[in-house]
Design an enzyme around this catalytic site. Structure first.
Site, mmCIF file in Angstrom:
data_model
loop_
_atom_site.group_PDB
_atom_site.id
_atom_site.type_symbol
_atom_site.label_atom_id
_atom_site.label_comp_id
_atom_site.label_asym_id
_atom_site.label_seq_id
_atom_site.Cartn_x
_atom_site.Cartn_y
_atom_site.Cartn_z
ATOM 1 N N GLU A 100 94.024 71.015 -16.612
ATOM 2 C CA GLU A 100 94.084 72.163 -17.503
ATOM 3 C C GLU A 100 93.929 71.598 -18.914
ATOM 4 O O GLU A 100 94.667 70.679 -19.294
ATOM 5 C CB GLU A 100 95.434 72.876 -17.376
ATOM 6 N N ARG A 320 103.807 62.354 -7.194
ATOM 7 C CA ARG A 320 103.601 62.440 -8.625
ATOM 8 C C ARG A 320 104.089 61.139 -9.247
ATOM 9 O O ARG A 320 105.165 60.653 -8.889
ATOM 10 C CB ARG A 320 104.438 63.625 -9.125
ATOM 11 N N LYS A 330 102.850 66.923 -19.838
ATOM 12 C CA LYS A 330 102.463 67.587 -21.087
ATOM 13 C C LYS A 330 103.609 68.446 -21.607
ATOM 14 O O LYS A 330 103.800 68.576 -22.805
ATOM 15 C CB LYS A 330 101.228 68.459 -20.826
#
Ligand code: ATP
Ligand code: MG
Length: 567
Positions: A100, A320, A330
């Site tokens: 994104e 992750r 982020k």
């Protein structure tokens, strides 16, 4: 085994081919690498290389190519850990990396991107880069540009680049199909009521809304005739499901903010849950990888594709990446930037790719580091040490050596002759050349070395001569010149007095503590002098300051050089 002449011929030809002209100094390291015995007679070896370079440089490009074609070069070593994808067919694998554009890439994204890319490569397939840009409030063109730049720097390229926001009209059509099939409905309940219903596992009246009415409402949403929060499209899931994701999740919502790419064309945007499976399916993705925390969303992913009768890719989860005391998201990095707690996305204390680049961490080291975890769901929280280790391994053979003296103290060597020395830029890589330093009898040495020296102690100024410390005066240490040769246990780095270059080394430390709390003063700074030849280093050079560490030249300013400590 090839003769020395053959080895020389091969590398000289390759050098001429790659750079248009063979330069003996650039070839010698490769020759020695393949034929270490040639080191015994460096003068002879150099002579042979120079003669061959002279011959090759007089050949035409075609002649060089023809001669070169007789030789083979060792291919780069394959990835150690082979990636295995279920049901993968050679030549038919399509993966995608779907960032994104709401921030810069961090090392966690590098893990995802490398796994996607390496998997595609492993099967001779393709990687797609898809910007998942359906949240206009957070996204910017600046981030799109930065993401592409960072991926290329990492060594990742892609077959095709797409934007989910370019496919909005299709996504609207799929939404209508879901509404008609009663696989979704428009819900006009206030957000708090929706939340409560989910918690209490009860459906609201909107779930019973007929398809025609939902369609009419959806068109109003789409055409900008409703306000934010007035309505959402929800999946007909199961409000009683133990999987909270399935309790009629949101598929579309109204967001009026302008979009960086589509302007004000749309004000009704799909959620990640809706767009991701459809895009994967339409783009021909065969293996869609995502991090483990999405596992609960798999049921929804397949549910949407089933309702739309679209082909389902294979979903693969991996863990992750999280790194001890690093804000690796982020969500955590953005506020630090907005509040001015760090300089920007490339602040060397951040785990972003741009920060790691600025510190002098090489892309190959990042690749080794992130791929070392493989496609595994095993959680771990490595520290930075493993990455630094990879980086040092890579830099060791190619970083030039220089002298830097921290907290400098003056040293006077009585009776010493003026001397010009030529010092190799690397202890064994001859290709890196050498530098000259003129030494009189006054120097700077590091405060730590000055502190540790005892009166009467014999030491060696590296590459120069030996001296014995006589004593410590207030403004300087005084030593007595001994001999040029001979053994002295302690070798210390030096900078000629009067020719020193002011130098700072910024040392990034952990930004957050174990509890995730911001640590003030997490950037340490060492000040001192470096040797005059450092002034010629181009910005961006990575050097090893001997007995100190690797550092990358970040800034050449009025006040001197500013390096950032790498590892
Ligand atoms: P962030 O928490 O930093 O915002 P994100 O998942 O929201 O991460 P995206 O831009 O959506 O950021 O991520 C693109 C891809 O990178 C996703 O497939 C995501 O799973 C993956 N990714 C993000 N962070 C990590 C991480 N720490 N380790 C591994 N993969 C990650
Ligand atoms: Mg995300």
């Amino acid at each position: 085994m090839a003769s020395l002449e053959e080895i020389i011929r091969k590398h000289v030809l390759k050098n001429a081919h790659d750079y248009g002209l063979a330069i003996p100094a650039k070839v010698v390291g490769k020759v020695i690498g393949e034929c270490p015995e040639a080191k015994a007679d460096m003068k002879g070896t150099m002579k042979l290389i120079s003669e061959e370079a002279k011959r090759v440089n007089s050949l035409s490009k075609q002649e060089v190519e023809k001669e070169l074609s007789q030789f083979t070069f060792e291919e780069k070593k394959e990835e150690k850990k082979e990636i295995e994808l279920p049901g993968a067919e050679q030549g038919k694998v399509v993966t995608r990396f779907p960032p994104e554009p709401s921030g810069y890439l961090h090392i966690g994204h590098a893990k995802a991107a490398w796994l996607d890319y390496a998997s595609a490569k492993r099967y001779g397939g393709k990687l797609l880069l898809r910007f998942d840009d359906t949240n206009p409030e957070k996204e910017k063109q600046e981030y799109v540009d930065a993401i592409k730049k960072d991926l290329l720097w990492l060594g990742i390229d892609w077959h095709d680049e797409t934007y989910t926001s370019d496919r909005m009209d299709e996504l609207y059509r799929f939404c209508e199909e879901m509404l008609i099939k009663h696989a979704a409905y428009v819900c006009t309940c206030p957000p708090e009521k929706i939340k409560k219903g989910r918690e209490e596992k009860v459906a609201c009246d909107c779930a019973a809304r007929d398809a025609q009415e939902s369609m009419a409402l959806f068109r109003k949403m789409r055409d900008g005739k409703m306000e934010e929060g007035e309505a959402v499209v929800r999946f007909h899931g199961n409000m009683k499901s133990e999987n909270t994701v399935m309790r009629d999740p949101t598929l579309f919502r109204i967001i009026k903010a302008p979009h960086y790419r589509q302007g004000s064309k749309y004000s009704c945007w799909p959620s990640y849950d809706f767009a991701a499976p459809i895009m994967d399916s339409l783009d021909g993705v065969t293996h869609a990888m995502r991090t483990k925390e999405y596992e609960l969303r798999n049921e929804l992913y397949f549910g949407i594709l089933k309702a739309l009768e679209l082909r389902a890719p294979k979903l693969i989860e991996f863990s992750r990446l999280s790194i001890k005391n690093a804000p690796l998201s982020k969500r955590l990095i953005t506020p630090l930037i907005e509040q001015g707690k760090v300089e920007g996305w490339d602040d060397p204390r951040l785990p972003t790719i741009s920060a790691l680049r600025r510190r002098g961490i090489l892309p190959e080291a990042i690749k080794e580091f992130v791929l070392s975890f493989g496609i595994s769901k095993v959680e771990s929280e490595p520290g930075w040490q493993k990455l630094y280790h990879e980086n040092r391994k890579l830099l060791d053979s190619k970083a030039q050596r220089r002298y830097f003296v921290r907290n400098p103290v003056k040293l006077v060597v009585e009776g010493a002759p003026a001397k010009e020395v030529e010092i190799r830029n690397h202890p064994s890589n001859m290709e890196l050349g050498q530098r000259r330093i003129q030494a009189q009898r006054e120097f700077y040495i590091s405060g730590d070395d000055a502190e540790a020296l005892q009166a009467g102690e014999l030491f060696r100024l590296k590459e120069l001569y030996n001296a014995t410390l006589l004593g410590k005066r207030q403004d300087a240490l005084v030593a007595k010149y001994e001999a040029e040769e001979g053994i002295a246990a302690k070798k210390i780095q030096w900078v000629p007095y009067g020719k020193q270059i002011s130098c700072k080394v910024k040392i990034p430390k952990d930004l957050v503590d174990e509890q995730g709390k911001f640590i003030e003063n997490s950037m340490l700074v060492d000040s001192g002098f470096c040797e005059p030849s450092c002034a010629q280093l181009p910005q961006g050079s990575i050097v090893q300051f001997e007995r100190y560490g690797y550092a990358r030249l970040d800034e050449k300013g009025e006040g001197g050089l500013v390096f950032i400590f790498s590892c």
